[in-house]
Design an enzyme around this catalytic site. Sequence first.
Site, PDB file in Angstrom:
ATOM      1  N   SER A 118      29.274   0.464 -54.628  1.00 21.98           N
ATOM      2  CA  SER A 118      28.082  -0.351 -54.384  1.00 21.98           C
ATOM      3  C   SER A 118      26.828   0.508 -54.359  1.00 21.98           C
ATOM      4  CB  SER A 118      28.266  -1.019 -53.020  1.00 21.98           C
ATOM      5  OG  SER A 118      27.057  -1.501 -52.531  1.00 21.98           O
ATOM      6  N   TYR A 142      29.517  -0.296 -44.232  1.00 20.19           N
ATOM      7  CA  TYR A 142      29.968  -0.752 -45.556  1.00 20.19           C
ATOM      8  C   TYR A 142      29.714   0.330 -46.603  1.00 20.19           C
ATOM      9  CZ  TYR A 142      30.062  -3.185 -49.998  1.00 20.19           C
ATOM     10  OH  TYR A 142      30.322  -3.523 -51.298  1.00 20.19           O
ATOM     11  N   LYS A 146      32.441   2.916 -48.640  1.00 20.36           N
ATOM     12  CA  LYS A 146      32.480   2.988 -50.115  1.00 20.36           C
ATOM     13  C   LYS A 146      32.291   4.439 -50.569  1.00 20.36           C
ATOM     14  CE  LYS A 146      33.245  -1.242 -51.325  1.00 20.36           C
ATOM     15  NZ  LYS A 146      34.452  -1.610 -52.069  1.00 20.36           N
TER      16      LYS A 146
END
Length: 337
Positions: A118, A142, A146
Site C-alpha cells: 500500500s 496498517y 505492510k
Amino acid sequence: MKKNILVAGGAGYIGSHIAYLLAAHDYQVVIFDSFVYDQEFSPSWATVVKGEIADTKLVQETIKKYDINAIVHCAARIEVGRSVTDPADFYQTNLIDTALFFEAARKSGVKTYIFSSSCAVYGDPVTLPLHESHSKNPLNPYGKTKRAIEWLLEDYAQAYDIQYVTLRYFNASGALPEVGIGECHDPETHLIPLAIDALQTQRPLKIFGTDYSTPDGTAIRDYVHVIDIAKAHIQALEHLDKTAISGYFNLGTGEGHSVKKVIETIESISGKKVPILEMPRREGDTAILVADAEEARRILNWKPEHSSLEFIIQSALKWELIRFHDQRQKKIIVSVA
Ligand code: UDP
C-alpha cells in the site's frame, strides 16, 4: 505453461477481481479465504478453499493438492483507523499470520510471490508524486505491517531461491458489476461507496477536512480502478516468469482528485445531490497522495486503462445499484482484503 495460482484473500474486494482476471487469462486459480463475514462467493471460474492463512497444514495441503506454483497474497486487515485503535488484530493477521503463510508456502516449494502492499508504507509525502524510492515512514500499524512484510520478502529473496513483486496500491476503487463483484467492506470506510450510500439513503456523507492546502481545501487521492490493479498482478507474474527480478511498484494513475471533485462527479453522473456534512480532518489523513507509477509502466508494461474518475464512479454506481436492490447479490462480496 500457465501457472497454478493461489490467491489468499481471493473472496475479498481486490482479491476477487485479481482472481477473476487471472482465470480470464487462463490461469488455474485457487481462492484461499477465511470468509470472515460469511460472504457467499462460489465462482464457477475458480476453486475455493476456506481456511485461515495461519493454518500452515491446510496451506501446505492446498499447495500440494493443486500443484500451486505462485502465490498472490492479499488477505489482510485494511481499515487504517482501526489499525490505530486495535493494532493487535493487524499485527496478528497482517504480520504474524502472513509470515506463517509465506513460510508454509516456501517450505512447500513455491518460488513466486506477489504481495499486496500500500501507499501507506510511505507516510507523509516529502516529495510528490510518490516514487518507490521515497522514504518509508508509515504512520499507522496498517502501513507498518505492510512495510514489515515487504522486508520479509526482501530477506527471503536474499536468502532463499524465491522471487517477489510487491505492488503498492493507491486508492483502489470501482467494480465489475457485470461479473457481480465489487466493493462491500464491513464497516465501510472508503469515500466512493460511502458517497454513493449517502446518495441513496440521503444520510449525509461526512467530508473529513475542508482546510487542507489544496485548491478546494479537501484531500486529494489517486483513485485507480480495481481491474487495472488486477491487471498489474498478471503483468507482475509475466515479469517474474521472464526475468526472475524482484521489485516494488506503485499502482496509481499519477492524477489526484479531491474529495469535492469525487462528490461532484458522482452528482453529475447520477443527476442527484450527495448530502454532505463538513467535519474536521480524519486522524492520520494526509493532504495529497499521488503515485509516480512510471516504474510499473517501464518494467511491467502496466498502464491504467479503466481509471478515469468517471469510469470508476460509473462502475461503482452500477455495482451499488445491484447490491442495493438485490438482497441475494448483496452478500456476494464482503471484503476481507
Ligand atoms: N473521506 C471523507 N469522508 C469519508 C471517507 C473518506 O471525506 O466518509 C476522505 C478521506 O479523509 C480521504 C479521502 O476521502 O481524504 C479518501 O479516503 P478513503 O478512506 O476512501 O481512502 P484512503 O485514502 O484513506 O485510503
